[in-house]
Design an enzyme around this catalytic site. Sequence first.
Site, PDB file in Angstrom:
ATOM      1  N   SER A   1      -6.327  -7.698  -9.006  1.00  0.00           N
ATOM      2  CA  SER A   1      -5.560  -7.611  -7.760  1.00  0.00           C
ATOM      3  C   SER A   1      -4.198  -6.995  -8.024  1.00  0.00           C
ATOM      4  CB  SER A   1      -5.387  -9.005  -7.136  1.00  0.00           C
ATOM      5  OG  SER A   1      -4.458  -9.766  -7.896  1.00  0.00           O
TER       6      SER A   1
ATOM      7  N   SER B   1      -1.195  -8.327  -7.384  1.00  0.00           N
ATOM      8  CA  SER B   1      -0.097  -9.289  -7.320  1.00  0.00           C
ATOM      9  C   SER B   1       0.946  -9.079  -8.415  1.00  0.00           C
ATOM     10  CB  SER B   1      -0.639 -10.718  -7.392  1.00  0.00           C
ATOM     11  OG  SER B   1      -1.160 -10.987  -8.676  1.00  0.00           O
TER      12      SER B   1
ATOM     13  N   LYS C   1       0.497 -14.413 -13.999  1.00  0.00           N
ATOM     14  CA  LYS C   1       1.783 -14.359 -13.309  1.00  0.00           C
ATOM     15  C   LYS C   1       2.911 -14.321 -14.340  1.00  0.00           C
ATOM     16  CE  LYS C   1      -0.339 -15.009  -9.326  1.00  0.00           C
ATOM     17  NZ  LYS C   1      -0.507 -13.907  -8.353  1.00  0.00           N
TER      18      LYS C   1
ATOM     19  N   SER D   1       1.783 -11.866  -3.319  1.00  0.00           N
ATOM     20  CA  SER D   1       1.330 -12.682  -4.443  1.00  0.00           C
ATOM     21  C   SER D   1       1.242 -14.139  -4.015  1.00  0.00           C
ATOM     22  CB  SER D   1       2.300 -12.552  -5.626  1.00  0.00           C
ATOM     23  OG  SER D   1       1.953 -13.452  -6.659  1.00  0.00           O
TER      24      SER D   1
END
Length: 307
Positions: free
Chosen positions: A89, A91, A146, A255
């Site tokens: 993705s 994010s 992250k 996100s």
Amino acid sequence: MAGYFAIFLVLATVTSGLIWLLDARLFAPKRRQQVETAVAAAGGKLPEETIARLTKEPWLTETARSVFPILAIITVLRSFLFEPFQIPSGSMMPTLLVGDFILVQKFAYDVKDPVFRKNLYRNSLPQHGDIAVFKFPNNPRLDYIKRVIGLPGDRVIYRDKQFFIQRACPEELQGNCPGLEQVRYTFAGDSEFTQQGLPQKQYTERLGDRSYSILQTPALAEQKQRYYRQSGTAIDEWVVPEGHYFAVGDNRDNSQDSREWGFVAEELLVGKAVFIWMSFEFSDNPDRVLPRWVPSGVRFERIGRIQ
């Protein structure tokens, strides 16, 4: 519990190793004894073809002997050294793009067993600015990636699309603790990326001694109604519990991260993202003949260390 692939890999390694060991200790000596008996009965000599037939390993043993060393090496590398991941993705844009294939350093943090994820060795812990891979707290079968913004004991505020951090204060510094610090960022220019058709802007953010790029979508407001509510704090403020981390995406308005679902427990950490080893580009052109999952190009310029 680890992912199904990790469990399958460990089981396959153990099974093939046991088959090989069982044959070496039990059945191979019997085959050799058969040859010795046959040689004695034949007066001391047997044709090579007969000896080969009598000593031939069963196909299962032969297969296990062939694959065990390979599986063992893969298991050790993947479980304790480096594990490959694909970015699914956007994010973490612009740092990581969809189609990036990365290596995650498993021993960067605590070393865990590949099945039950119990600590085998205490190593270092995440630092401010690390890009960490971890098991999603709400569904540990999913892997998330992250950037670590808050460490245990940190007070984290996200207000007007700006982070502020009051770092954890050790007991010996009580009464002389650091104050709230703005995580500064500077405008780096208009971005080539968009979100929901809206233009995004790129900034260079500095957290401690780490500098990295982030994206913001100015036309989108903060979704504070979706924020994780922690008792005793404001809606846009969090105090990171002991043994937990606060992790967010570099694509700040696109996100789902700690701002929405809370903190990452230390035992959920998988490792630290360190290297892009391949990057494929995918086309959204509706007129394209090939399926969307087939790459349309390779971004060689992205191969290298992750900042």
